[in-house]
Design a protein around this motif. Structure first.
Motif, PDB file in Angstrom:
ATOM      1  N   VAL A  30      20.251 -70.917  -3.900  1.00  0.00           N
ATOM      2  CA  VAL A  30      19.933 -73.429  -3.868  1.00  0.00           C
ATOM      3  C   VAL A  30      18.747 -73.004  -4.864  1.00  0.00           C
ATOM      4  CG1 VAL A  30      20.214 -74.804  -2.550  1.00  0.00           C
ATOM      5  CG2 VAL A  30      21.762 -73.718  -1.831  1.00  0.00           C
ATOM      6  N   THR A  31      19.440 -74.119  -5.555  1.00  0.00           N
ATOM      7  CA  THR A  31      17.529 -73.988  -5.692  1.00  0.00           C
ATOM      8  C   THR A  31      17.008 -75.798  -5.502  1.00  0.00           C
ATOM      9  OG1 THR A  31      18.012 -73.231  -8.262  1.00  0.00           O
ATOM     10  CG2 THR A  31      16.375 -74.650  -8.492  1.00  0.00           C
ATOM     11  N   ALA A  32      16.385 -75.506  -4.638  1.00  0.00           N
ATOM     12  CA  ALA A  32      15.205 -76.699  -4.291  1.00  0.00           C
ATOM     13  C   ALA A  32      14.161 -77.445  -5.100  1.00  0.00           C
ATOM     14  CB  ALA A  32      14.423 -76.234  -2.981  1.00  0.00           C
ATOM     15  N   LEU A  33      13.542 -76.623  -6.113  1.00  0.00           N
ATOM     16  CA  LEU A  33      12.091 -77.102  -7.522  1.00  0.00           C
ATOM     17  C   LEU A  33      13.236 -76.277  -7.792  1.00  0.00           C
ATOM     18  CD1 LEU A  33       9.329 -77.141  -4.832  1.00  0.00           C
ATOM     19  CD2 LEU A  33      10.685 -79.008  -5.199  1.00  0.00           C
ATOM     20  N   GLN A  34      12.816 -76.752  -8.961  1.00  0.00           N
ATOM     21  CA  GLN A  34      13.084 -76.521 -10.379  1.00  0.00           C
ATOM     22  C   GLN A  34      12.490 -77.063 -11.724  1.00  0.00           C
ATOM     23  OE1 GLN A  34      16.950 -77.749 -13.017  1.00  0.00           O
ATOM     24  NE2 GLN A  34      17.937 -75.799 -12.258  1.00  0.00           N
ATOM     25  N   ASN A  35      11.171 -76.172 -11.963  1.00  0.00           N
ATOM     26  CA  ASN A  35      10.323 -76.353 -13.129  1.00  0.00           C
ATOM     27  C   ASN A  35       9.496 -77.208 -13.105  1.00  0.00           C
ATOM     28  OD1 ASN A  35      10.096 -76.063 -16.177  1.00  0.00           O
ATOM     29  ND2 ASN A  35      11.101 -77.423 -17.216  1.00  0.00           N
ATOM     30  N   ILE A  36       8.896 -77.209 -12.009  1.00  0.00           N
ATOM     31  CA  ILE A  36       7.569 -78.514 -11.568  1.00  0.00           C
ATOM     32  C   ILE A  36       6.667 -78.477 -12.127  1.00  0.00           C
ATOM     33  CG2 ILE A  36       6.509 -79.481  -9.902  1.00  0.00           C
ATOM     34  CD1 ILE A  36       9.364 -80.326  -9.207  1.00  0.00           C
ATOM     35  N   ASN A  37       6.206 -79.764 -13.806  1.00  0.00           N
ATOM     36  CA  ASN A  37       4.530 -79.283 -13.750  1.00  0.00           C
ATOM     37  C   ASN A  37       3.716 -80.618 -13.853  1.00  0.00           C
ATOM     38  OD1 ASN A  37       5.205 -77.275 -15.903  1.00  0.00           O
ATOM     39  ND2 ASN A  37       6.815 -77.740 -16.272  1.00  0.00           N
ATOM     40  N   LEU A  38       3.370 -80.325 -12.931  1.00  0.00           N
ATOM     41  CA  LEU A  38       1.930 -81.385 -12.232  1.00  0.00           C
ATOM     42  C   LEU A  38       0.831 -80.390 -12.171  1.00  0.00           C
ATOM     43  CD1 LEU A  38       1.660 -81.561  -9.254  1.00  0.00           C
ATOM     44  CD2 LEU A  38       4.202 -81.825  -9.050  1.00  0.00           C
ATOM     45  N   ASP A  39       0.038 -81.820 -12.816  1.00  0.00           N
ATOM     46  CA  ASP A  39      -1.851 -81.703 -12.860  1.00  0.00           C
ATOM     47  C   ASP A  39      -2.011 -82.407 -11.954  1.00  0.00           C
ATOM     48  OD1 ASP A  39      -1.569 -79.211 -14.373  1.00  0.00           O
ATOM     49  OD2 ASP A  39      -1.061 -80.492 -16.048  1.00  0.00           O
ATOM     50  N   ILE A  40      -2.943 -82.363 -11.286  1.00  0.00           N
ATOM     51  CA  ILE A  40      -3.985 -83.386 -10.466  1.00  0.00           C
ATOM     52  C   ILE A  40      -4.632 -83.371 -10.631  1.00  0.00           C
ATOM     53  CG2 ILE A  40      -4.318 -84.049  -7.526  1.00  0.00           C
ATOM     54  CD1 ILE A  40      -1.436 -82.979  -6.976  1.00  0.00           C
ATOM     55  N   GLU A  41      -6.169 -84.570 -10.289  1.00  0.00           N
ATOM     56  CA  GLU A  41      -7.731 -84.392 -10.516  1.00  0.00           C
ATOM     57  C   GLU A  41      -8.429 -84.179  -9.128  1.00  0.00           C
ATOM     58  OE1 GLU A  41      -8.349 -84.316 -13.693  1.00  0.00           O
ATOM     59  OE2 GLU A  41      -7.114 -85.211 -15.222  1.00  0.00           O
ATOM     60  N   GLU A  42      -9.639 -83.858  -9.703  1.00  0.00           N
ATOM     61  CA  GLU A  42     -10.296 -83.546  -8.220  1.00  0.00           C
ATOM     62  C   GLU A  42     -10.487 -84.875  -7.209  1.00  0.00           C
ATOM     63  OE1 GLU A  42     -13.307 -82.482  -5.671  1.00  0.00           O
ATOM     64  OE2 GLU A  42     -11.854 -81.154  -6.747  1.00  0.00           O
ATOM     65  N   GLY A  43     -10.409 -85.377  -6.210  1.00  0.00           N
ATOM     66  CA  GLY A  43     -10.695 -86.819  -5.552  1.00  0.00           C
ATOM     67  C   GLY A  43      -9.160 -87.047  -6.181  1.00  0.00           C
ATOM     68  N   GLU A  44      -8.549 -87.522  -6.701  1.00  0.00           N
ATOM     69  CA  GLU A  44      -6.759 -88.491  -6.373  1.00  0.00           C
ATOM     70  C   GLU A  44      -6.517 -87.934  -5.644  1.00  0.00           C
ATOM     71  OE1 GLU A  44      -5.270 -89.502 -10.699  1.00  0.00           O
ATOM     72  OE2 GLU A  44      -4.416 -86.773 -10.041  1.00  0.00           O
ATOM     73  N   PHE A  45      -5.684 -89.157  -5.504  1.00  0.00           N
ATOM     74  CA  PHE A  45      -4.937 -89.197  -3.995  1.00  0.00           C
ATOM     75  C   PHE A  45      -3.456 -89.429  -4.648  1.00  0.00           C
ATOM     76  CE2 PHE A  45      -4.321 -90.697   0.308  1.00  0.00           C
ATOM     77  CZ  PHE A  45      -3.681 -90.634   0.561  1.00  0.00           C
ATOM     78  N   ILE A  46      -2.543 -88.910  -4.108  1.00  0.00           N
ATOM     79  CA  ILE A  46      -1.647 -88.310  -4.847  1.00  0.00           C
ATOM     80  C   ILE A  46      -0.808 -88.225  -3.879  1.00  0.00           C
ATOM     81  CG2 ILE A  46       0.561 -87.317  -6.212  1.00  0.00           C
ATOM     82  CD1 ILE A  46      -1.848 -88.056  -8.060  1.00  0.00           C
ATOM     83  N   CYS A  47       0.848 -89.385  -4.430  1.00  0.00           N
ATOM     84  CA  CYS A  47       2.544 -89.523  -3.530  1.00  0.00           C
ATOM     85  C   CYS A  47       2.823 -88.795  -4.079  1.00  0.00           C
ATOM     86  CB  CYS A  47       2.332 -90.965  -2.673  1.00  0.00           C
ATOM     87  SG  CYS A  47       1.029 -91.738  -2.090  1.00  0.00           S
ATOM     88  N   ILE A  48       3.992 -88.429  -3.439  1.00  0.00           N
ATOM     89  CA  ILE A  48       4.919 -87.996  -3.468  1.00  0.00           C
ATOM     90  C   ILE A  48       5.921 -89.251  -3.040  1.00  0.00           C
ATOM     91  CG2 ILE A  48       7.252 -86.447  -4.411  1.00  0.00           C
ATOM     92  CD1 ILE A  48       4.790 -83.863  -4.681  1.00  0.00           C
ATOM     93  N   VAL A  49       7.560 -89.068  -3.894  1.00  0.00           N
ATOM     94  CA  VAL A  49       8.796 -90.188  -3.226  1.00  0.00           C
ATOM     95  C   VAL A  49       9.352 -89.541  -3.634  1.00  0.00           C
ATOM     96  CG1 VAL A  49       7.014 -91.694  -3.165  1.00  0.00           C
ATOM     97  CG2 VAL A  49       9.063 -91.788  -4.780  1.00  0.00           C
TER      98      VAL A  49
END
Length: 268
Positions: A30-49
Motif C-alpha cells: 500500500v502506498t500511503a504517501l507519494q511524491n511529497i515535495n514541500l519546504d518549510i521556513e524557519e519560524g513558520e506555522f504550517i497546517c496540513i489538512v
C-alpha cells in the motif's frame, strides 16, 4: 532513502518522498504517501489538512523519524532525517501524562529521558508552565486538571526539550468545541512568544486557517500535496477573525478541494 545532499535555507524539506507498507492481512503493498515535495521556513506555522486516511499523520510520523521513507528524502536543517531525534518534539492527540507524576514532573519527563536534567532545564520547565497558563498548578496531578489543562502540560513538556521543530498531531481533537477554540487562541499566543517552527495536523479547516501561515492540502490516498494555501490574514488573530469574509473564502476554497479529493475515496 536518497543519499543526495540537499543544501538550502529551509527548516524542513521533503523531496520526492514516498512511504509504502505491506498490509498484514492481504500481503498487498500500500502506498500511503507519494511524491511529497514541500519546504518549510524557519519560524513558520504550517497546517496540513485533507481527507480521512490521506496520510497526514503518516507524514508527521515520518518527520518525527518513527517511519522510514521508502524513497525520496527528508531534511531538517540540512541534516537527513534517519530516525527520532532531540531536535523534534511531538504533541499527541491525547495528553499521555503519567497519572502518578505532578505537572512539573510530567513537564520534566522529556529532558529526563534525554538525560539533560539541570537547574537550567528546571528553570525552563517553570517558564513554559507559566507560559501555558499553569502557574500555581505545578504540584497538581493529571486527574485534578481539565482536558484543556492536560494538553497545556503536554505542550509545555514538548517545549521544555527546546526542539527545533514542534510536531502537533490533532492535539485538540478530544476537547469540546468551546475549549478547542480557546486552546487555538492560546496556542497562537504561545507560538508568538516562542516562534517555534510548527507542523500541525488537523481535520478542522477553520482551525488550520486560524493557526497557519500556510495550509498544505493533501489529496486522497496515496497522500500527496495537491495545493498550498497562503493565509494572508494579519497577525495577531482573534477568534472573531473566523467571521471575516477572506477567512470564509479560504474555508470554501479548501473545502472544495477536500470534497473533490474525498469523492476519489468513495466518500460521496
Amino acid at each position: 532513502m536518497s543519499e543526495v545532499q540537499v543544501q538550502n535555507n529551509y527548516k524542513l524539506s521533503s523531496k520526492n518522498l514516498d512511504v509504502t507498507y505491506v498490509n498484514n492481512k492481504t500481503g498487498a503493498e500500500v502506498t500511503a504517501l507519494q511524491n511529497i515535495n514541500l519546504d518549510i521556513e524557519e519560524g513558520e506555522f504550517i497546517c496540513i489538512v485533507g481527507p480521512s486516511g490521506c496520510g497526514k499523520t503518516t507524514f508527521l510520523n515520518t518527520v518525527a523519524g518513527l517511519i522510514k521513507p521508502s524513497s525520496g528524502s527528508l531534511w531538517l536543517e540540512n541534516k537527513q532525517v534517519e530516525g527520532p531525534g532531540q531536535d523534534r518534539a511531538m504533541v499527541f492527540q491525547t495528553p499521555s501524562l503519567f497519572p502518578w507524576r505532578t505537572v512539573m514532573d510530567n513537564v520534566m519527563y522529556g529532558v529526563e529521558i534525554q538525560k539533560r536534567v539541570s537547574a537550567e532545564t528546571k528553570k525552563r520547565a517553570q517558564e513554559y508552565i507559566n507560559m501555558v497558563g499553569l502557574k500555581g498548578f505545578e504540584h497538581h496531578y493529571p486527574h485534578e486538571l481539565s482536558g484543556g489543562m492536560q494538553q497545556r502540560v503536554n505542550l509545555a513538556r514538548a517545549l521544555t526539550v527546546e526542539p527545533s521543530l514542534l510536531l502537533l498531531d490533532e492535539p485538540f481533537s478530544a476537547l469540546d468545541a468551546q475549549t478547542r477554540e480557546f486552546m487555538q487562541k492560546e496556542l497562537l499566543r504561545i507560538w508568538s512568544e516562542t516562534k517555534k517552527t510548527s507542523l500541525f495536523i488537523t481535520h478542522q479547516i477553520d482551525e488550520a486557517i486560524y493557526l497557519a501561515d500556510r495550509v498544505f492540502v493533501f489529496g486522497a490516498r496515496p497522500g500527496r500535496v495537491v495545493d498550498i494555501i497562503d493565509v494572508n490574514i494579519p497577525r495577531p488573530r482573534d477568534l472573531d477573525i473566523k467571521r471575516n469574509p477572506e477567512f470564509l473564502r479560504l474555508m470554501d476554497h479548501i473545502w472544495s478541494i477536500i470534497e473533490k479529493e474525498s469523492t476519489k475515496q468513495g466518500f460521496e
